[in-house]
Write an enzyme that holds these catalytic residues in place. Structure first.
Site, mmCIF file in Angstrom:
data_model
loop_
_atom_site.group_PDB
_atom_site.id
_atom_site.type_symbol
_atom_site.label_atom_id
_atom_site.label_comp_id
_atom_site.label_asym_id
_atom_site.label_seq_id
_atom_site.Cartn_x
_atom_site.Cartn_y
_atom_site.Cartn_z
ATOM 1 N N CYS A 104 -16.480 -3.966 -5.701
ATOM 2 C CA CYS A 104 -15.329 -4.619 -5.094
ATOM 3 C C CYS A 104 -15.835 -5.515 -3.983
ATOM 4 O O CYS A 104 -16.883 -5.242 -3.401
ATOM 5 C CB CYS A 104 -14.409 -3.526 -4.589
ATOM 6 S SG CYS A 104 -13.605 -3.865 -3.063
ATOM 7 N N ARG A 122 -17.171 1.065 -2.127
ATOM 8 C CA ARG A 122 -15.917 1.801 -2.363
ATOM 9 C C ARG A 122 -15.998 2.851 -3.484
ATOM 10 O O ARG A 122 -15.365 2.706 -4.536
ATOM 11 C CB ARG A 122 -14.778 0.820 -2.630
ATOM 12 C CG ARG A 122 -14.472 -0.007 -1.409
ATOM 13 C CD ARG A 122 -13.320 -0.931 -1.600
ATOM 14 N NE ARG A 122 -12.039 -0.345 -1.233
ATOM 15 C CZ ARG A 122 -10.898 -1.016 -1.204
ATOM 16 N NH1 ARG A 122 -10.885 -2.281 -1.537
ATOM 17 N NH2 ARG A 122 -9.779 -0.428 -0.863
ATOM 18 N N PRO A 123 -16.738 3.927 -3.270
ATOM 19 C CA PRO A 123 -16.828 4.989 -4.284
ATOM 20 C C PRO A 123 -15.536 5.806 -4.377
ATOM 21 O O PRO A 123 -14.628 5.628 -3.559
ATOM 22 C CB PRO A 123 -17.970 5.868 -3.763
ATOM 23 C CG PRO A 123 -18.012 5.628 -2.297
ATOM 24 C CD PRO A 123 -17.486 4.244 -2.053
ATOM 25 N N ASP A 149 -7.501 -3.527 7.734
ATOM 26 C CA ASP A 149 -6.750 -4.564 7.026
ATOM 27 C C ASP A 149 -6.214 -5.653 7.967
ATOM 28 O O ASP A 149 -5.642 -6.637 7.501
ATOM 29 C CB ASP A 149 -5.584 -3.942 6.242
ATOM 30 C CG ASP A 149 -6.050 -3.260 4.968
ATOM 31 O OD1 ASP A 149 -7.248 -3.372 4.632
ATOM 32 O OD2 ASP A 149 -5.227 -2.606 4.304
ATOM 33 N N ASP A 200 -15.915 9.328 -4.871
ATOM 34 C CA ASP A 200 -16.432 10.706 -4.836
ATOM 35 C C ASP A 200 -15.488 11.683 -4.129
ATOM 36 O O ASP A 200 -15.361 12.841 -4.521
ATOM 37 C CB ASP A 200 -17.822 10.727 -4.175
ATOM 38 C CG ASP A 200 -17.814 10.107 -2.783
ATOM 39 O OD1 ASP A 200 -17.211 9.029 -2.628
ATOM 40 O OD2 ASP A 200 -18.385 10.699 -1.854
ATOM 41 N N LEU A 201 -14.810 11.224 -3.087
ATOM 42 C CA LEU A 201 -13.922 12.132 -2.341
ATOM 43 C C LEU A 201 -12.726 12.560 -3.191
ATOM 44 O O LEU A 201 -12.271 13.702 -3.126
ATOM 45 C CB LEU A 201 -13.427 11.474 -1.050
ATOM 46 C CG LEU A 201 -14.520 11.066 -0.052
ATOM 47 C CD1 LEU A 201 -13.915 10.309 1.128
ATOM 48 C CD2 LEU A 201 -15.260 12.309 0.454
ATOM 49 N N ARG A 210 -8.203 -1.677 -7.809
ATOM 50 C CA ARG A 210 -8.804 -0.377 -7.511
ATOM 51 C C ARG A 210 -7.783 0.745 -7.382
ATOM 52 O O ARG A 210 -8.054 1.894 -7.716
ATOM 53 C CB ARG A 210 -9.567 -0.446 -6.192
ATOM 54 C CG ARG A 210 -10.840 -1.193 -6.242
ATOM 55 C CD ARG A 210 -11.545 -1.013 -4.930
ATOM 56 N NE ARG A 210 -11.634 0.416 -4.584
ATOM 57 C CZ ARG A 210 -12.527 1.253 -5.063
ATOM 58 N NH1 ARG A 210 -13.439 0.821 -5.900
ATOM 59 N NH2 ARG A 210 -12.529 2.516 -4.705
ATOM 60 N N ASN A 251 0.809 -1.226 0.000
ATOM 61 C CA ASN A 251 0.000 0.000 0.000
ATOM 62 C C ASN A 251 0.840 1.273 0.000
ATOM 63 O O ASN A 251 0.308 2.355 -0.229
ATOM 64 C CB ASN A 251 -0.968 0.016 1.192
ATOM 65 C CG ASN A 251 -2.124 -0.953 0.987
ATOM 66 O OD1 ASN A 251 -2.235 -1.567 -0.078
ATOM 67 N ND2 ASN A 251 -2.960 -1.094 1.993
ATOM 68 N N ILE A 296 -15.036 0.667 8.749
ATOM 69 C CA ILE A 296 -14.493 1.270 7.524
ATOM 70 C C ILE A 296 -15.195 0.754 6.264
ATOM 71 O O ILE A 296 -15.579 1.534 5.404
ATOM 72 C CB ILE A 296 -12.963 1.030 7.408
ATOM 73 C CG1 ILE A 296 -12.232 1.433 8.700
ATOM 74 C CG2 ILE A 296 -12.384 1.758 6.189
ATOM 75 C CD1 ILE A 296 -12.162 2.912 8.992
ATOM 76 N N ARG A 318 -1.797 -11.116 -4.578
ATOM 77 C CA ARG A 318 -1.836 -9.662 -4.733
ATOM 78 C C ARG A 318 -1.086 -8.959 -3.612
ATOM 79 O O ARG A 318 -0.606 -7.844 -3.802
ATOM 80 C CB ARG A 318 -3.292 -9.168 -4.714
ATOM 81 C CG ARG A 318 -4.088 -9.510 -5.944
ATOM 82 C CD ARG A 318 -5.441 -8.814 -5.896
ATOM 83 N NE ARG A 318 -5.269 -7.482 -5.353
ATOM 84 C CZ ARG A 318 -6.058 -6.918 -4.449
ATOM 85 N NH1 ARG A 318 -7.091 -7.545 -3.986
ATOM 86 N NH2 ARG A 318 -5.813 -5.702 -4.015
HETATM 87 C C1 UD1 Z 1 -6.728 1.887 1.328
HETATM 88 C C2 UD1 Z 1 -5.924 0.603 1.319
HETATM 89 C C3 UD1 Z 1 -6.761 -0.563 1.861
HETATM 90 C C4 UD1 Z 1 -7.334 -0.213 3.227
HETATM 91 C C5 UD1 Z 1 -8.043 1.137 3.202
HETATM 92 C C6 UD1 Z 1 -8.498 1.603 4.584
HETATM 93 C C7 UD1 Z 1 -4.395 0.895 -0.543
HETATM 94 C C8 UD1 Z 1 -4.015 0.490 -1.909
HETATM 95 N N1 UD1 Z 1 -5.509 0.318 -0.052
HETATM 96 O O1 UD1 Z 1 -7.832 1.695 0.453
HETATM 97 O O2 UD1 Z 1 -5.934 -1.716 1.949
HETATM 98 O O3 UD1 Z 1 -8.243 -1.205 3.636
HETATM 99 O O4 UD1 Z 1 -7.171 2.153 2.659
HETATM 100 O O5 UD1 Z 1 -7.403 1.682 5.442
HETATM 101 O O6 UD1 Z 1 -3.725 1.665 0.115
HETATM 102 N N2 UD1 Z 1 -14.633 6.301 0.554
HETATM 103 C C9 UD1 Z 1 -15.659 7.037 0.023
HETATM 104 N N3 UD1 Z 1 -15.389 7.835 -1.054
HETATM 105 C C10 UD1 Z 1 -14.149 7.914 -1.619
HETATM 106 C C11 UD1 Z 1 -13.094 7.147 -1.059
HETATM 107 C C12 UD1 Z 1 -13.374 6.343 0.029
HETATM 108 O O7 UD1 Z 1 -16.779 6.993 0.514
HETATM 109 O O8 UD1 Z 1 -13.979 8.661 -2.590
HETATM 110 C C13 UD1 Z 1 -14.895 5.422 1.722
HETATM 111 C C14 UD1 Z 1 -14.659 3.951 1.404
HETATM 112 O O9 UD1 Z 1 -15.778 3.367 0.811
HETATM 113 C C15 UD1 Z 1 -14.351 3.398 2.778
HETATM 114 C C16 UD1 Z 1 -13.623 4.543 3.461
HETATM 115 O O10 UD1 Z 1 -13.943 5.721 2.726
HETATM 116 O O11 UD1 Z 1 -15.557 3.153 3.459
HETATM 117 C C17 UD1 Z 1 -12.113 4.399 3.501
HETATM 118 O O12 UD1 Z 1 -11.625 4.123 2.209
HETATM 119 P P1 UD1 Z 1 -10.173 4.572 1.738
HETATM 120 O O13 UD1 Z 1 -9.403 5.028 2.920
HETATM 121 O O14 UD1 Z 1 -10.318 5.500 0.602
HETATM 122 O O15 UD1 Z 1 -9.588 3.199 1.227
HETATM 123 P P2 UD1 Z 1 -8.683 2.948 -0.038
HETATM 124 O O16 UD1 Z 1 -7.782 4.100 -0.268
HETATM 125 O O17 UD1 Z 1 -9.526 2.463 -1.167
#
Ligand code: UD1
Length: 432
Positions: free
Chosen positions: A124, A129-130, A316, A132-133, A100, A23, A338, A408
């Site tokens: 996923c 896992r959107p 994780d 939008d942020l 992703r 990561n 999460i 992976r």
């Molecule tokens: C990263 C890690 C993953 C870990 C996760 C949380 C990598 C490659 N992957 O995933 O292993 O489980 O952090 O520690 O580093 N969310 C939204 N909108 C967005 C983005 C996120 O609603 O635009 C939500 C997600 O659905 C989730 C939460 O925010 O519920 C946290 O997600 P995020 O921290 O973004 O996870 P990743 O970066 O995808």
């Protein structure tokens, strides 16, 4: 398909090298798109996700050169990434759907070329896992965003993003990384509020600074990025994988073994995990080369734990800790905050004799005396590891199918565990 066969009941003992963090490596590789110089990354793990991202980057014009294959267990590979010219600003569905984290090319491409088109990652296994942020952040930096035919197209008017205030309503690791990379080349200063504080973000920020970026507030909720005109070449070593280290700490405890995890600063990066594992009864001793881990008593203590963004307990590690709790003294309660669908290991652990009930985002685990070997199906990366851990202590044989998930994210898993006494083999073509 391959499967992993494990005969349970063997104590783990010895030294186990911790690989570079997947990561951290993925965003670091994407950062190479930000410069026409050369980013040389060492301690890169040999993993399917690294290969997939390499393929994606090559499609954007990145020339990759493996300088050291890192063949022995204690050393990752060293690869240089040079992007003299971006040859394509489109990240195609065929690759993005496999991983992703491909969305992390959006920020660097947009920052350097003023436009990018990236396939939406889609559903996923562990939830909706959107993104939008990520997109809201780019808009706050002046980009226009359009969604069409499964792709997101982002354009920076005038060819350059503008610094601004990006305030995340919830903490997102990926969105923080994407905006952080984009902001390095924006005009003016970007302030990222409610930034994720995961150590992998600090690793990325430190690498970007080594490339000439001006980022301050590293490791805090507020990252301040003063945009520069260009970034330059740098050498950077990927941090150790705290989730791999935590997973093998659990393996040591479950098998009543003693493992020395080899790696630098492991206690520091395991913040949020160590406290929880200690309350379960694990003991950690700093050594010259890493961290010695064992269980301090006969049985694991039952615990109550809630997943949180860093520095809290990481989502994780949830599946692996749940596998350990199936054998705890009494009961444990695990609350997942999460991801909404991250209990898919529960039915498989139950097939191995675990006593787990799930209500919404809360799992109650009652300790049993013995797990039973069974054929099981891996569903996502960390869920797969929970099945391996259960197999290490189960009665008789466990067969873990769909192990492409493990490929992976766990480098040379079978080799590492066998070296420490596990009875574990990969069986080519025998999986379902
Ligand atoms: C990263 C890690 C993953 C870990 C996760 C949380 C990598 C490659 N992957 O995933 O292993 O489980 O952090 O520690 O580093 N969310 C939204 N909108 C967005 C983005 C996120 O609603 O635009 C939500 C997600 O659905 C989730 C939460 O925010 O519920 C946290 O997600 P995020 O921290 O973004 O996870 P990743 O970066 O995808």
């Amino acid at each position: 398909m391959d499967r992993i066969a494990i005969t349970g009941g063997f104590r783990l003992e010895g030294q186990l090298p911790i690989s570079g963090a997947k990561n951290a490596a993925l965003p670091l590789m994407c950062a190479s798109l930000l410069t026409n110089g050369c980013l040389r990354l060492s301690n890169l793990p040999h993993l399917a996700d690294i290969k997939t991202l390499k393929e994606l980057l090559e499609g954007h014009g990145v020339a990759t050169n493996v300088e050291d294959e890192g063949k022995d267990l204690s050393k990752g590979q060293t690869v240089s990434f040079t992007t003299e010219v971006i040859t394509s600003t489109t990240a195609p569905y065929d690759i993005v759907r496999k991983m992703r984290a491909s969305i992390l090319v959006l920020g660097p491409l947009l920052a350097r070329e003023g436009e990018a088109t990236v396939s939406l990652p889609g559903g996923c296994a562990i939830g909706n896992r959107p993104i939008d942020l990520h997109l809201k952040g780019f808009e706050e930096m002046g980009a226009t965003i359009e969604l069409a035919e499964g792709y997101v197209r982002a354009v920076a008017p005038g060819g350059r993003l503008k610094g601004g205030l990006v305030e995340f309503p919830t903490v997102s690791v990926g969105a923080t990384e994407n905006i952080l990379m984009a902001a390095t080349l924006a005009s003016g200063t970007t302030t990222i509020e409610n930034a994720a504080r995961e150590p992998e973000i600090s690793d990325l920020a430190n690498c970007l600074n080594a490339m000439g970026a001006k980022i301050s507030g590293i490791g805090t909720r507020t990252l301040i990025v003063v945009g520069v005109d260009q970034l330059h070449s740098a050498d950077y070593s990927v941090m150790p994988d705290r989730i791999e280290a935590g997973s093998y700490a659990v393996a040591a405890a479950m098998t009543r073994g003693e493992l020395e995890l080899i790696g630098n600063d492991l206690l520091d990066v395991l913040t949020g995990t160590v406290g929880v594992l200690k309350s379960a009864g694990l003991e950690f001793t700093q050594t010259d080369n890493g961290l010695l881990v064992k269980l301090g008593s006969d049985k694991v203590n039952g615990i109550n734990v809630t997943t949180q963004p860093y520095p809290g307990f990481p989502t994780d590690m949830q599946a692996q800790v749940m596998a350990m709790m199936t054998l705890c003294d009494g009961a444990s309660v695990i609350n997942e905050t999460i991801f909404e669908n991250r209990f898919m290991h529960v039915p498989e652990l139950t097939r191995m004799g675990a006593d787990i009930t799930v209500h919404g985002s809360t799992a109650t685990v009652r300790g049993v005396d013995q797990l039973l070997g069974a054929p099981v199906m891996a569903t996502d990366l960390r869920a797969s590891m929970s099945l391996i851990l259960a197999g290490l202590v189960a009665d008789r044989q466990t067969f873990v199918n769909r192990i492409y998930h493990l490929d992976r994210g766990y480098e040379r898993l079978v080799e590492k565990l066998s070296t420490c006494g596990a009875q574990i083999v990969r069986e080519d073509g025998k999986g379902i």
